[in-house]
Design a protein around this motif. Sequence first.
Motif, PDB file in Angstrom:
ATOM      1  N   LEU B 140       0.938  -1.191  -0.099  1.00 50.86           N
ATOM      2  CA  LEU B 140       0.030  -0.170  -0.060  1.00 50.86           C
ATOM      3  C   LEU B 140       0.738   1.254  -0.032  1.00 50.86           C
ATOM      4  O   LEU B 140       0.502   2.205  -0.731  1.00 50.86           O
ATOM      5  CB  LEU B 140      -1.050   0.016   1.257  1.00 50.86           C
ATOM      6  N   ALA B 141       2.121   1.091   0.888  1.00 48.50           N
ATOM      7  CA  ALA B 141       2.853   2.383   0.955  1.00 48.50           C
ATOM      8  C   ALA B 141       3.499   2.672  -0.416  1.00 48.50           C
ATOM      9  O   ALA B 141       3.195   3.880  -1.068  1.00 48.50           O
ATOM     10  CB  ALA B 141       3.973   2.160   1.641  1.00 48.50           C
ATOM     11  N   ASP B 142       3.951   1.661  -1.283  1.00 45.50           N
ATOM     12  CA  ASP B 142       4.383   1.651  -2.489  1.00 45.50           C
ATOM     13  C   ASP B 142       3.250   2.295  -3.436  1.00 45.50           C
ATOM     14  O   ASP B 142       3.651   3.132  -4.565  1.00 45.50           O
ATOM     15  CB  ASP B 142       4.767   0.375  -3.192  1.00 45.50           C
ATOM     16  N   HIS B 143       2.007   1.835  -3.453  1.00 43.20           N
ATOM     17  CA  HIS B 143       0.967   2.392  -4.466  1.00 43.20           C
ATOM     18  C   HIS B 143       0.736   3.878  -3.893  1.00 43.20           C
ATOM     19  O   HIS B 143       0.594   4.512  -5.267  1.00 43.20           O
ATOM     20  CB  HIS B 143      -0.346   1.580  -3.928  1.00 43.20           C
ATOM     21  N   ILE B 144       0.732   4.400  -2.913  1.00 42.54           N
ATOM     22  CA  ILE B 144       0.310   5.781  -2.796  1.00 42.54           C
ATOM     23  C   ILE B 144       1.672   6.663  -2.761  1.00 42.54           C
ATOM     24  O   ILE B 144       1.314   7.956  -2.698  1.00 42.54           O
ATOM     25  CB  ILE B 144      -0.463   6.008  -1.188  1.00 42.54           C
ATOM     26  N   GLN B 145       2.766   6.177  -2.747  1.00 37.19           N
ATOM     27  CA  GLN B 145       4.136   7.011  -2.776  1.00 37.19           C
ATOM     28  C   GLN B 145       3.953   8.165  -3.540  1.00 37.19           C
ATOM     29  O   GLN B 145       4.393   9.261  -3.189  1.00 37.19           O
ATOM     30  CB  GLN B 145       5.196   6.056  -2.474  1.00 37.19           C
ATOM     31  N   ASN B 146       3.531   7.912  -4.840  1.00 34.13           N
ATOM     32  CA  ASN B 146       3.612   8.897  -5.932  1.00 34.13           C
ATOM     33  C   ASN B 146       2.294   9.515  -6.192  1.00 34.13           C
ATOM     34  O   ASN B 146       2.445  10.308  -7.093  1.00 34.13           O
ATOM     35  CB  ASN B 146       4.509   8.317  -7.062  1.00 34.13           C
ATOM     36  N   LYS B 147       1.256   9.199  -5.540  1.00 35.05           N
ATOM     37  CA  LYS B 147       0.175   9.706  -5.860  1.00 35.05           C
ATOM     38  C   LYS B 147      -0.157  11.149  -5.418  1.00 35.05           C
ATOM     39  O   LYS B 147       0.495  11.265  -4.388  1.00 35.05           O
ATOM     40  CB  LYS B 147      -1.099   8.923  -5.285  1.00 35.05           C
ATOM     41  N   VAL B 152      -4.780  10.511  -2.489  1.00 40.18           N
ATOM     42  CA  VAL B 152      -4.679   9.801  -0.982  1.00 40.18           C
ATOM     43  C   VAL B 152      -6.052  10.019  -0.083  1.00 40.18           C
ATOM     44  O   VAL B 152      -6.378   9.089   0.530  1.00 40.18           O
ATOM     45  CB  VAL B 152      -3.374  10.320  -0.298  1.00 40.18           C
TER      46      VAL B 152
END
Lengths: 464, 184
Positions: B140-147, B152
Amino acid sequence: MSDNLPELTKSFTEDFLHNEEESVLDSLPPEILPEILVRLPTKAIIKCTSVCKTWKSLIQSPTFISDYLRHSATKNDHPLLLFRLCSENLAKAVESLRRDIVEKEVYALHWDDNKDFSEHASFDFPFHGQSINGVFRVVGTCNGLVCLADDLYRYCYNFIIWNPCIRKFVQLPRPHMRFSTHGGYDASVGFGFDSESNDYKVVRFVSLQNKGSFGKFPPEVEVYSLATGEWRILEASPPKGCVPYRDQAFVDNQEAFVNGALHWVALRRSKKKLINFVMVFDVGDEVFREIALPNLDECALSDSIWAYGNSLALIQHSNLWVMKEYANASSWTKILSLADQGVRMGIPRPLGMGASKSKARGFRKSGEVIVEMGDGQLISRDLKTEEIKDLGISGYGFTFVGSYVESLALLDNPNQRAKTTEGLAFLDEANSAITEVQEWDEKDFAMELFRQMFLMPFLSSLTQ
Amino acid sequence: MSNTSENPKPSSSSAKMTLKTSDNELFEVEEAVAMKFCTVKQYFEDEKDSDVAARGSTTVIPLPNVHSAVLATLISYGKKLPQSNAVADNHEEEETKKKERKKYEQGLLKNLMPGELLDLISAANYLDFKEGLEFFNQALADHIQNKSVEYVRKFFGIKNDYEPHEEEKYREEYAWAFEGVDED
C-alpha cells in the motif's frame, strides 16, 4: 518493490467509496496508519502532511519520527552511503585558499551494495557560496542529519545541522570560544546523538594557545544542544591532552561517533614525549573517558580514528587496526597494511603542494575500506580477501563518506538561520562579495597565517 | 468455497484446522499456515488448555471480522512463506524459493484492486499475521507513494480540513515534495 497494482480510476474510487457502508477510515484501526506511513520515502511523507491536520500532527510527533528512524535503520538489506565530493577544480581552489564559487559541492546517496552501487539520490546543496573557506567541512552524519562546519582553514563559526532528505536545517548560533574572545586556538568538532533525551549535540574541543605548551593542559569544551538551541561551556574537565584540529592534508578523519560517544585522537605530552590516545566523550552523560592506542614508539600525528561497526578502527602509518572488542585497548588488532599493493595512506603532505597519495575515506557496511586513489578514483577494498572494487565515483580531496539512514529529524523545527546581527560571515551570492563580516578581520588573518606558516609545520615536524 | 491446495505436501503429520469467516464460509487450513495467524494460534492454545477439543479438525475457529475473499488471499500468501516446521534448505534451494515467492507476490498484487488492500491489512491486523501485515503495508505504501494528495484523501476517505490559504502556503514551502506526482 515497485508498484504493481493496476491503476485505480476515478470512477472506480467513487463506486468503491459509495458502496462502503461506513467510511473507510472509520473501519481502519488507528494503529494501522503509522505502519503504512512509516514505509513511505521521505518525500512522500512530506506530501502526506498536507492530507489533513490529523495526519500532519501524527507525522510530526516525536514518536512517529523515532519510529520512522528505527524502521529506516533496520532496512538492512539496502544500506546507504552519503558521499560529499568535490570536483578537481573546486578542490584545487580551496587548497590554494581561493574561493571558487562556481562549482558546487556534491552530496549524493549511493546504495551500499556490491551488485548495485548506483546513486539513490543527490541533494541540491542549499548553502552554496556561504563558505568562507570555499567548502564546508562535514563533521559527521547521524540519524539522517549532516553536521557541517565552515572551519577548514580560517576562524569561522558557521555550523549547520542539515537534513537533506526533507530539506530542513538549523544554523547554530556563535559558540562562546572564539578568536576575538579567547585568542588563538585549535579546535576539533564532533556531532552526536543522546538517545536518552532524544537530543542532537555538537561538541567543540578547544585548545587555547594562550594556555601555553601544547598537550599539557586539558582543552576547553563547549556543547551545543539542539533541544535548547544554545552553546554551553562544560564544567567537567576532560583528561589532559590536546585534540588538535588537523585538516585533510594531515589526517583522513576527525571524529567517530559510536556507542553514544564521540571519539577523537588526542595528544598528550608526558615526560618530554608526545603520546596518542583516544579521547572519549559520552554524549548523553557528558563525561570523558580514555582508550589507549596500540603502543608505538613514535606518536603518529596522522592517526585517524573511524567508526567501525560497533567499535573503532584506526589508521596509523598506513596500517589499519580494528579494536575487536569496544573499549578494550588490548583488543586492537592489526588487520591490513595499506602501504603495500600501491595503496598507501595519508602521509602528511606539505601545504600547497599536490601529492598524489591515496587516502582512506570511510567504511562500507560490510567492513570494506573505501579509498580515494591519487587520481581521484574511489575504490573499496575487502579487509580479508583484499579484493578491490571500483565504485565508479571520483573525489579530488575533501571527500566525505559516511553511512546514512533517511529520517525525518528536524521535521518539527522550522528552518532556522542564526540572526545576522550575531555577525556570521555570509556571502552575497549575486555579487560574490562578502557583505557582512565581524569575526573575520585583520587579526584573524594574521592568526591564520601564523597557523599555516608556523603551527602546522611544527606539528608535522614532530612526526619525523 | 472451501480451501483446496493444488499440490498437497506429503506431510501427513500436519494437522488441519477449520476457520469460519464472517460470511459463514469454512476454510480448512494446514496447522503450520494457520499458526502464522497469531490470533488463531492464541485461540487454539486457549482451547487446548481448556481441554475442550482434540487437535484441529473438530474445532472451528470463528473469525467474525474477516470476509472469505480476504481470508482466501491471506491463506494463499501464508502458504508461500517459509514454513517454520520445514526442513532447512541449502542455499540454492533457498534462492529458488525466494525467486518463486517474489514472482508470486508480483502476480498477487497485479490482480488486486487497491481498495482490497485496506481490507487485507485490516484482516491481517486482526489476525495478527505479521508477515502479511509487513507485505501488504509495504504494497500500500508503494502504491500511494507517488500519488497526489487528492488521491490519497479519496482513497482513505479523508476530508481536507485545511483552509485554502494554509494549504497554499504549505504547497509553496514544500513545492519540491509535490513534484513528480502520478496522474490520478
